[in-house]
Design an enzyme around this catalytic site. Structure first.
Site, PDB file in Angstrom:
ATOM      1  CD  GLU A 275       0.112  -1.362   3.143  1.00  0.00           C
ATOM      2  OE1 GLU A 275       0.359  -1.448   4.351  1.00  0.00           O
ATOM      3  OE2 GLU A 275       0.140  -2.348   2.377  1.00  0.00           O
ATOM      4  CG  HIS A 299      -6.195  -5.504   1.519  1.00  0.00           C
ATOM      5  ND1 HIS A 299      -6.773  -6.009   2.656  1.00  0.00           N
ATOM      6  CD2 HIS A 299      -4.899  -5.258   1.848  1.00  0.00           C
ATOM      7  CE1 HIS A 299      -5.881  -6.079   3.622  1.00  0.00           C
ATOM      8  NE2 HIS A 299      -4.725  -5.630   3.151  1.00  0.00           N
ATOM      9  CD  GLU A 300      -2.537  -3.717  -0.942  1.00  0.00           C
ATOM     10  OE1 GLU A 300      -2.076  -2.905  -0.117  1.00  0.00           O
ATOM     11  OE2 GLU A 300      -2.502  -4.944  -0.752  1.00  0.00           O
ATOM     12  CG  HIS A 303      -3.474  -0.941   3.652  1.00  0.00           C
ATOM     13  ND1 HIS A 303      -3.328  -1.012   5.014  1.00  0.00           N
ATOM     14  CD2 HIS A 303      -3.250  -2.207   3.192  1.00  0.00           C
ATOM     15  CE1 HIS A 303      -3.022  -2.245   5.377  1.00  0.00           C
ATOM     16  NE2 HIS A 303      -2.982  -2.998   4.280  1.00  0.00           N
ATOM     17  CD  GLU A 322      -2.386  -5.541   6.599  1.00  0.00           C
ATOM     18  OE1 GLU A 322      -3.445  -5.591   5.941  1.00  0.00           O
ATOM     19  OE2 GLU A 322      -1.329  -5.068   6.136  1.00  0.00           O
ATOM     20  CG  ASP A 380       9.967  -9.640   7.134  1.00  0.00           C
ATOM     21  OD1 ASP A 380       8.970  -8.897   7.111  1.00  0.00           O
ATOM     22  OD2 ASP A 380      11.028  -9.369   6.547  1.00  0.00           O
ATOM     23  CE1 TYR A 388      -3.184  -8.550   5.218  1.00  0.00           C
ATOM     24  CE2 TYR A 388      -1.871  -9.680   6.876  1.00  0.00           C
ATOM     25  CZ  TYR A 388      -1.950  -8.866   5.760  1.00  0.00           C
ATOM     26  OH  TYR A 388      -0.810  -8.377   5.193  1.00  0.00           O
TER      27      TYR A 388
END
Length: 613
Positions: A275, A299-300, A303, A322, A380, A388
């Site tokens: 995003e 979704h993006e 954001h 998220e 990560d 989410y």
């Protein structure tokens, strides 16, 4: 001096003493050395008296000079942490007090192995004539691109000037002001681009791409960018972008970033989308040909409000980014495709997400909590669909509990308005929820907040979703799971004719949750439905996993082909895990990984190496 800052467990910085307000960047991109070099000027807001030093995040940077005006400052790179890099400790020439102006200039260059950057040779691009470079700074990779306060709690505006070899195009997560063509000191033709990001932005949203790029208009405030080989497909695929932007504005207020462009990256990009403000990065695996995977764009776009405008305070609160974004994404899609679609996607994703994360982390893993702890943990490594889907489920549950969309949607808007341009913690979010629904305190008090935030595994309170679109998928999946070879002739190809792409994904996804199918069932299904020929990457991915679970050797080569053709983690990691745990395919999977590792994104390669043990 290698202790992480008490403010953010993934950062060396203390932004309570002095916080970056603006960044001015002057970069040159060197494809021959695979480095970015130049200068950054960091303008600080000094928040305390007697500040005599500044500590910044850095990773594998070569620092050439640090200065304040004409004064060269003493600096020291602390011991390197394998994940978090090295603290860059700068001694100021005199103490600074609250309210003072402090601008520090740092001349430096990146490493050729900077974790934020992927460099592609000409042969790795679609056009095969020019090299390509793109960044991925989330979660804590910005520090390998520039010295900064690499925490989502720090937001700054930025300006930049980027020089690249002609005829390449540079884009950033900002508005382009101008471009000029000239000659370098070596007499080579170069192009210089100027950018301006006026909205305060966390470091993980600083983004750059350089390549032989073209654009097409797809809306009044949107272009799509890519190599020319993808551009026409991308223009058609993302034609509904403006409708999604308008739906988002209807729910949560004005889009403040000006331009909303899309960039279709080369296949090695590890995510579905990123995003980056003004310029969303997306994977070419979205180019299905029928706009069926456009929810990733929704979704993006979401954001732009939840994540970019209001940002999680640290990565421990990642669900605030998220969970809210999935919730808003599905609200946007419901305005375009109906409320039943929202229920269908919510139900479909939650259970499969839970099963996938249990498979990855284990049933009681702390990484399946909504609010996690990241002491000495690479964000990560904790990345999953939990923030989410579990986050979305909490919001959907609260919407139902408090009276439905007409009651809860005004809270979303108030949340954005209260915290826009800021970073927010879970505690602040909860406090605002109670403030907004002050007349429903007794209802909110019935929520087991400790369980929602701190218990691993599946949520205990799952909303009752509408089953209209999912029940046919369930019936067909159950029928195949129970079928014997004599029953195969009873199935007809037309059974899927009225399924949309999401229902086909759901059908295959439900089969993945059942006992492995037989090779004979896989063969019969392929003859009927032809899933191997699907242009939809989500359908193809699920079909390949079903085949590998059935121990169908015919699926090994197409699965290996898919992990090479694209680098999206969502597809590549499960396929490599499936290939790596089957004796018949394990050696081929390892051989494939070792051969193609140099062409992979560093994040992807690191995670798959762990997956293959």
């Amino acid at each position: 001096t290698n202790k992480m800052g008490k403010y953010d467990p993934t950062s060396f910085c203390d932004p309570t003493a002095a916080k970056i307000q603006h960044i001015n960047i002057d970069w040159t991109v060197d494809f021959e050395k695979k480095i970015v070099y130049g200068t950054v000027e960091l303008s600080f807001n000094v928040l305390q008296d007697g500040v005599s030093s500044i500590t910044l995040d850095s990773k594998d940077l070569t620092i050439k000079k640090v200065s304040y005006g004409e004064t060269v400052l003493i600096h020291n790179l602390g011991d390197k942490h394998k994940v978090f890099g090295s603290p860059l400790e700068i001694t100021l020439s005199a103490p600074f007090n609250k309210g003072d102006d402090l601008v520090i200039a740092i001349e430096y260059e990146t490493s050729s192995n900077a974790s934020a950057l992927q460099w592609l040779d000409a042969q790795q691009t679609a056009g095969k004539k020019h090299p390509y470079m793109f960044s991925q700074c989330q979660a804590i990779h910005a520090r390998s691109l520039l010295p900064c306060q690499d925490s989502p709690s720090v937001k700054a505006t930025y300006t930049s000037k980027v020089t690249v070899e002609a005829p390449l195009v540079a884009l950033m997560s900002a508005i382009q002001c101008w471009e000029k063509t000239g000659k370098s000191d070596k007499g080579e033709m170069v192009k210089t681009y100027k950018f301006d990001q006026k909205v305060p932005t966390p470091s993980y949203l600083i983004a750059i791409v350089v390549g032989l790029l073209e654009s097409r208009d797809i809306g009044p405030r949107s272009k799509v960018w890519s190599e020319k080989e993808f551009i026409e497909r991308a223009k058609d695929e993302f034609a509904e972008t403006e409708k999604m932007l308008a739906a988002g504005e209807e729910l949560v207020g004005p889009y403040v970033w000006g331009q909303y462009d899309l960039l279709v990256l080369p296949p090695s990009f590890p995510y579905g989308g990123m995003e980056n403000p003004c310029l969303t990065f997306v994977t070419p695996t979205l180019l299905a040909g029928d706009r069926s995977l456009a929810n990733v764009i929704a979704h993006e776009i979401a954001h732009s409000w939840t994540g970019n405008l209001v940002t999680n305070h640290t990565w421990e609160d990642f669900w605030l980014n998220e969970g809210h974004t999935v919730f808003l994404e599905r609200k946007i899609m419901s305005k375009l495709q109906g409320e039943k679609t929202r229920h269908f996607q919510a139900q479909s994703k939650l259970h499969k997400s839970y099963c996938k994360n249990i498979d990855t982390f284990g049933e009681d893993s702390p990484y399946t909590k909504l609010v996690i702890k990241l002491e000495d943990v690479d964000p990560d490594d904790s990345f999953s669909s939990v923030p989410y889907e579990k986050g979305h489920t909490l919001l959907f549950f609260l919407e139902e509990l408090l009276g439905g969309p007409s009651v809860f949607e005004p809270f979303l808007l108030s949340y954005i308005n209260k915290f826009k341009y800021q970073s927010v913690s879970t505690a602040q979010w909860k406090d605002h929820l109670y403030e907004f629904f002050v007349d429903k305190k007794s209802v909110l008090d019935t929520v087991d907040w400790n369980d929602w935030f701190n218990s691993p595994g599946m949520p205990k309170n799952i909303p009752k979703y509408d089953q209209t679109l999912s029940k046919e998928c369930t019936a067909l999946a159950d029928k195949w799971a129970k079928a014997s070879p004599e029953d195969f002739s009873k199935f007809k190809a037309k059974e899927l004719d009225h399924f949309n792409s999401w229902q086909k994904m759901e059908f295959l996804g439900q089969l993945l949750l059942k006992d492995p199918l037989t090779k004979e069932k896989i063969s019969a299904m392929e003859k009927l439905y032809g899933f191997s020929d699907s242009g939809n990457s989500e359908i193809k991915f699920r079909w390949l996993r079903l085949g590998l679970r059935a121990k169908a050797t015919s699926m090994i080569k197409p699965a290996l082909d898919m992990v090479v053709e694209q680098g999206r983690l969502k597809f590549t990691r499960p396929l490599y895990r499936d290939l790596g745990t089957w004796e018949e395919s394990r050696n081929q999977a390892i051989e494939c990984f070792m051969k193609h590792k140099p062409c992979m994104h560093s994040t992807t390669a690191g995670l798959i190496k762990k997956d293959l043990k």
